[in-house]
Design an enzyme around this catalytic site. Sequence first.
Site, short mmCIF file in Angstrom:
data_model
loop_
_atom_site.label_atom_id
_atom_site.label_comp_id
_atom_site.label_asym_id
_atom_site.label_seq_id
_atom_site.Cartn_x
_atom_site.Cartn_y
_atom_site.Cartn_z
N HIS A 154 0.84 -1.20 -0.43
CA HIS A 154 0.15 0.32 0.21
C HIS A 154 1.10 1.21 0.51
CE1 HIS A 154 -3.11 2.68 1.39
NE2 HIS A 154 -4.09 2.25 1.04
N ASP B 143 -8.03 -4.72 -0.64
CA ASP B 143 -8.32 -6.10 -1.47
C ASP B 143 -8.60 -7.69 -1.35
OD1 ASP B 143 -7.81 -3.30 -2.94
OD2 ASP B 143 -9.57 -4.24 -2.95
C1 SDX Z 1 -6.22 -0.01 -3.19
O1 SDX Z 1 -4.22 4.95 -2.17
C2 SDX Z 1 -4.94 3.57 -1.57
O2 SDX Z 1 -5.80 4.59 -0.53
C3 SDX Z 1 -6.44 2.87 -2.23
C4 SDX Z 1 -7.57 2.06 -1.54
C5 SDX Z 1 -8.34 2.48 -0.97
O3 SDX Z 1 -8.57 2.54 -0.41
O4 SDX Z 1 -8.81 3.68 -2.00
O5 SDX Z 1 -6.27 1.41 0.16
C6 SDX Z 1 -7.26 0.34 -2.18
O6 SDX Z 1 -5.92 0.53 -4.19
C7 SDX Z 1 -5.25 -0.94 -2.16
C8 SDX Z 1 -3.81 -1.29 -3.02
C9 SDX Z 1 -5.11 -2.87 -3.89
N1 SDX Z 1 -3.48 -3.08 -5.04
C10 SDX Z 1 -2.61 -3.72 -4.84
O7 SDX Z 1 -2.93 -5.02 -3.73
C11 SDX Z 1 -1.85 -4.16 -5.69
C12 SDX Z 1 -0.83 -4.56 -5.58
N2 SDX Z 1 0.06 -3.66 -4.93
C13 SDX Z 1 1.23 -3.14 -5.86
O8 SDX Z 1 0.98 -2.86 -6.67
C14 SDX Z 1 1.75 -1.68 -4.37
O9 SDX Z 1 1.76 -2.22 -3.46
C15 SDX Z 1 0.70 -0.95 -4.53
C16 SDX Z 1 0.44 -0.16 -5.88
C17 SDX Z 1 -0.31 -0.86 -3.76
C18 SDX Z 1 1.65 0.71 -3.58
O10 SDX Z 1 2.55 0.51 -4.57
P1 SDX Z 1 3.67 1.84 -4.14
O11 SDX Z 1 3.53 2.35 -3.04
O12 SDX Z 1 4.11 2.44 -5.05
O13 SDX Z 1 5.03 0.94 -4.34
P2 SDX Z 1 6.26 0.18 -5.17
O14 SDX Z 1 5.30 0.37 -6.12
O15 SDX Z 1 7.34 2.10 -5.42
O16 SDX Z 1 7.01 -0.77 -4.87
C19 SDX Z 1 7.77 -0.68 -3.40
C20 SDX Z 1 8.76 -1.60 -3.22
C21 SDX Z 1 9.12 -2.20 -4.72
O17 SDX Z 1 9.96 -3.03 -4.98
P3 SDX Z 1 11.97 -2.07 -5.16
O18 SDX Z 1 11.26 -1.65 -6.15
O19 SDX Z 1 11.88 -1.84 -3.70
O20 SDX Z 1 12.07 -3.62 -5.04
O21 SDX Z 1 7.59 -3.43 -3.04
C22 SDX Z 1 7.80 -4.05 -4.30
C23 SDX Z 1 8.26 -3.18 -4.99
O22 SDX Z 1 8.15 -4.39 -5.93
N3 SDX Z 1 5.81 -4.14 -4.23
C24 SDX Z 1 5.86 -5.32 -4.64
C25 SDX Z 1 4.54 -5.70 -4.40
N4 SDX Z 1 3.63 -4.06 -3.73
C26 SDX Z 1 5.24 -2.90 -3.96
N5 SDX Z 1 5.74 -6.51 -4.70
C27 SDX Z 1 5.19 -7.46 -5.08
N6 SDX Z 1 3.82 -7.72 -4.37
C28 SDX Z 1 3.26 -6.36 -4.31
N7 SDX Z 1 1.72 -6.11 -4.16
#
Ligand code: SDX
Length: 434
Positions: A310, A367
């Site tokens: 998140h 989710d």
């Molecule tokens: C919602 O914003 C809100 O409030 C949203 C929400 C709401 O109520 O409106 O809460 C609802 O959208 C919840 C999120 C639902 N999405 C997912 O579950 C999809 C999977 N999650 C990711 O795509 C991700 O965690 C996000 C998009 C939710 C957040 O992404 P960030 O904060 O931009 O994090 P990032 O992409 O910069 O990742 C940071 C690191 C990376 O690794 P490094 O580059 O540091 O090596 O964490 C890793 C990413 O690769 N990472 C994950 C991951 N999420 C982040 N690795 C594996 N699985 C994951 N799910």
Amino acid sequence: MSSANATLRIQDQEITLPLIVGSEGECAIDIRHLRDQTGTISYDDGYGNTGSCQSTITFIDGDRGILRYRGYPIEQLAEHSNFLEVAYLLIHGELPPPSHLRRFRQLVLGNAAIQQSMLHHFSGFPNNSHPMAMLSAMVNSLGCFYPQLASNDRSRELAQFEEAACILISKVRTLAAMSYRMKRDKPFIHPKTNVSYCSNFLHMMFSEPYADYVAREEVDRALNLILLLHADHEQNCSTSTVRMVASGGANLFASTAAGICALWGPAHGGANQAVLEMLQTIHDDGDDGTKFIEAAKSGDKQKRLMGFGHRVYKNYDPRAKILKKQCEDVLDALGLNDPLLDIALRLEEAALREDYFLSRKLYPNVDFYSGIIMRAIGIPVDMFTVMFAIGRMPGWLAHWKELAQAKSPIHRPRQIYTGHPARDFVPVENRPDP
Ligand code: SDX
């Protein structure tokens, strides 16, 4: 709230910028005059460190896993309130006195029906249309039937805000059920007037012309909880979209339709559908989750553990905690045993033993478990994000109203240009063919 200053030095120039401190101690540097004073702008790709507004609606502390609607902890609202009361709270800022709640409920429940001429829109969609595409189109079209509420005349719209809000809260549910029925070539089921918000939705989804679907109390309660937990979440992608569109003066119908489009993406509201598909894949592959977790650690965005991570929560999403418990209660109450819940529980346990997830503070978000409950209720996967949109509608409406009342300026971010320097046009006959 303002207090103290920040000092910024850019080469040989030093300026002071005011600090804004929120009611929970959050602190922001007010850079509204940064460019005027220094000729420079700030840069924050994805706005992870940028406050777009001051808001009194929802407070999140991502490090401590805190979520409050208008100051009320989500845990207390989940236990003692319901979706329509929370919708009122978000929109009006206070828990409703009994007479106000009755009136609000009547306004919502009395607005469930859809104009006859709207039915024809559905026949224009191909059968394989995604319900989110239909929902955003139909919500925007709804404004055509209420020109007095979708006038783009801000003072008129604010004067009639509650009527428009109740129409949208009520009809987004009807339109959602109709998109479900249309996709399955089933006749539309008209809403009832004497059942609860959630039971009426499930009636419009699952009743047949010859057989009424009557939601069990546990099912109504579970759906109420899901919608309540999704009702707002401060400046998430879709709510920020609603505020962006509203800042240009667009009406409630257009602004919330834009929010539906923003919610659709798998990184945001589309994640609940992606989680179920992920769990089903793991189940069908006979994988215990190990293979999937290894792939998720690759950093490949296409292989992420959906429902994990998140932008704000760097702790367990409090909504996920509530839904995880609710999963077990709903499945027990319905006498169901869903292997996908076992997989989800094992996946969470395995992932939270992995340094990859712990070091990046990746925990289950809202989710991760919501889909299992919706599946238990009988809601198909392609409707999961639609359920999120129904739940988030009150939050979008509350933010639209807050922005409208604050007379916020049009949202127009800057950029840093990294393209070609100036160059002269070359007529096509003088351009070499590759
Ligand atoms: C919602 O914003 C809100 O409030 C949203 C929400 C709401 O109520 O409106 O809460 C609802 O959208 C919840 C999120 C639902 N999405 C997912 O579950 C999809 C999977 N999650 C990711 O795509 C991700 O965690 C996000 C998009 C939710 C957040 O992404 P960030 O904060 O931009 O994090 P990032 O992409 O910069 O990742 C940071 C690191 C990376 O690794 P490094 O580059 O540091 O090596 O964490 C890793 C990413 O690769 N990472 C994950 C991951 N999420 C982040 N690795 C594996 N699985 C994951 N799910």
